[in-house]
Design a protein around this motif. Structure first.
Motif, PDB file in Angstrom:
ATOM      1  N   UNK A   1       7.333   3.363  11.647  1.00  0.00           N
ATOM      2  CA  UNK A   1       7.518   3.866  13.013  1.00  0.00           C
ATOM      3  C   UNK A   1       6.658   5.099  13.309  1.00  0.00           C
ATOM      4  N   UNK A   2       5.928   5.589  12.332  1.00  0.00           N
ATOM      5  CA  UNK A   2       5.098   6.781  12.542  1.00  0.00           C
ATOM      6  C   UNK A   2       3.904   6.464  13.420  1.00  0.00           C
ATOM      7  N   UNK A   3       3.378   7.512  14.091  1.00  0.00           N
ATOM      8  CA  UNK A   3       2.138   7.399  14.838  1.00  0.00           C
ATOM      9  C   UNK A   3       0.974   7.839  13.950  1.00  0.00           C
ATOM     10  N   UNK A   4      -0.249   7.380  14.238  1.00  0.00           N
ATOM     11  CA  UNK A   4      -1.399   7.722  13.396  1.00  0.00           C
ATOM     12  C   UNK A   4      -1.585   9.221  13.168  1.00  0.00           C
ATOM     13  N   UNK A   5      -1.290  10.056  14.183  1.00  0.00           N
ATOM     14  CA  UNK A   5      -1.495  11.500  14.016  1.00  0.00           C
ATOM     15  C   UNK A   5      -0.498  12.148  13.061  1.00  0.00           C
ATOM     16  N   UNK A   6       0.487  11.371  12.626  1.00  0.00           N
ATOM     17  CA  UNK A   6       1.445  11.870  11.637  1.00  0.00           C
ATOM     18  C   UNK A   6       1.039  11.496  10.216  1.00  0.00           C
ATOM     19  N   UNK A   7      -0.109  10.834  10.052  1.00  0.00           N
ATOM     20  CA  UNK A   7      -0.555  10.355   8.750  1.00  0.00           C
ATOM     21  C   UNK A   7      -1.790  11.116   8.285  1.00  0.00           C
ATOM     22  N   UNK A   8      -1.962  11.199   6.970  1.00  0.00           N
ATOM     23  CA  UNK A   8      -3.198  11.735   6.407  1.00  0.00           C
ATOM     24  C   UNK A   8      -4.322  10.728   6.590  1.00  0.00           C
ATOM     25  N   UNK A   9      -5.575  11.179   6.361  1.00  0.00           N
ATOM     26  CA  UNK A   9      -6.709  10.263   6.482  1.00  0.00           C
ATOM     27  C   UNK A   9      -6.599   9.079   5.544  1.00  0.00           C
ATOM     28  N   UNK A  10      -6.168   9.333   4.323  1.00  0.00           N
ATOM     29  CA  UNK A  10      -6.014   8.238   3.359  1.00  0.00           C
ATOM     30  C   UNK A  10      -4.950   7.244   3.779  1.00  0.00           C
ATOM     31  N   UNK A  11      -3.855   7.745   4.334  1.00  0.00           N
ATOM     32  CA  UNK A  11      -2.795   6.853   4.807  1.00  0.00           C
ATOM     33  C   UNK A  11      -3.275   6.026   5.998  1.00  0.00           C
TER      34      UNK A  11
ATOM     35  N   UNK B   1       0.827  -1.216   0.000  1.00  0.00           N
ATOM     36  CA  UNK B   1       0.000   0.000   0.000  1.00  0.00           C
ATOM     37  C   UNK B   1       0.862   1.267   0.000  1.00  0.00           C
ATOM     38  N   UNK B   2       2.132   1.101  -0.354  1.00  0.00           N
ATOM     39  CA  UNK B   2       3.042   2.239  -0.520  1.00  0.00           C
ATOM     40  C   UNK B   2       3.272   3.016   0.775  1.00  0.00           C
ATOM     41  N   UNK B   3       3.423   2.289   1.891  1.00  0.00           N
ATOM     42  CA  UNK B   3       3.711   2.932   3.169  1.00  0.00           C
ATOM     43  C   UNK B   3       5.061   2.486   3.741  1.00  0.00           C
ATOM     44  N   UNK B   4       5.924   1.945   2.891  1.00  0.00           N
ATOM     45  CA  UNK B   4       7.272   1.623   3.344  1.00  0.00           C
ATOM     46  C   UNK B   4       7.965   2.906   3.795  1.00  0.00           C
TER      47      UNK B   4
END
Length: 267
Positions: free
Chosen positions: A134-144, A127-130
């Motif tokens: 180690x990121x936390x959810x609040x560091x991601x966009x809604x789609x990610x 899903x292209x998240x390589x």
């Protein structure tokens, strides 16, 4: 061999009623549906018609008032590890990393964590998240975040994937992107998918069949076979054939037709 044994999922005479402060509410009434192995089925219908209730019954998160759900010919009465679920909100644990969120079902199910970790990396790459492990959810966009939720639903390799309006909270461009991403994942992983949506074009673009449900109490009003070639493209939305499917599904929903057993293939 019975029909139930031949189908991946069989819904047999499903009814669901809830007791409310104002009385008894019938959410679903006599829902009958057969879904083949690796088929992509979309459920559409007006708000409150019982789409999400139906999905929760298939997942065994709630029980039907009457009727049965069969998966691979066996009646289900409790949640199965062969079923993965993706909800409208990603519902990621904020204190866990992306990788640890994906691994959560593996921990709960007591799977071999070395194998699960290897699969988690594989899914995140798919899903292209390589690089985001180690990121936390609040560091991601809604789609990610929804991509992470899809990986989490797939970590234990279920054969059935249930999706309850997974892209509804996203902007239009991200929604389109994730729709095609889902089709790509489906082509690789080959799951039986039930996808709930209010978006008729989305349902037609993704699914093999679109199941149109009536207003409450929810019943199956019509099943439309979508005979569009795969891989699907956005250009298909501008074809007369696509418009025919869209008009047919919309007419069934808008008119609230009485339920009937009908599978219509639009040429």
């Amino acid at each position: 061999m019975t029909d139930i044994a031949r189908e991946k999922i069989t819904l047999q005479g499903l009814h669901k009623a809830f007791l409310t402060p104002t009385g008894r509410t019938v959410a679903l009434q006599n829902v009958e549906l057969k879904i083949a192995k690796d088929e992509f089925v979309a459920l559409v219908g007006p708000s409150g018609c019982g789409k999400s209730t139906l999905l929760r019954i298939v997942s065994a998160l709630i029980r039907p008032s009457k009727g049965k759900v069969f998966i691979d010919g066996a009646a289900i009465s409790s949640p199965s590890r062969d079923v993965g679920i993706v909800f409208q909100q990603a519902v990621l644990l904020p204190w866990r990393s992306v990788l640890d969120n994906v691994l959560l079902p593996a921990e709960i199910l007591g799977l071999d964590m070395k194998q699960a970790r290897a699969r988690a990396y594989q899914l995140l790459e798919m899903v292209h998240l390589t690089g985001f492990e180690a990121r936390r959810p609040n560091e991601l966009s809604g789609g990610m975040q929804q991509r992470v939720a899809i990986c989490r639903a797939l970590i234990h390799a279920p054969s059935v994937l249930l999706m309850d309006e997974p892209f509804a909270a996203l902007d239009a461009m991200t929604r389109e992107e994730l729709g095609f991403e889902l089709l790509r994942i489906w082509a690789i992983e080959k799951k039986t998918i039930i996808f709930v949506t209010h978006n008729i074009p989305e349902a037609i673009l993704l699914a093999d069949r679109v199941v149109a449900m009536s207003p409450r109490p929810g019943r199956i009003s019509e099943i439309v076979d979508v005979d569009l070639p795969r891989p699907r493209t956005l250009d298909m939305e501008f074809t007369e054939k696509f418009k025919g499917y869209s008009d047919r599904v919309r007419a069934v929903i808008d008119q609230g037709k009485e339920p009937r057993e009908l599978t219509r293939e639009i040429k």
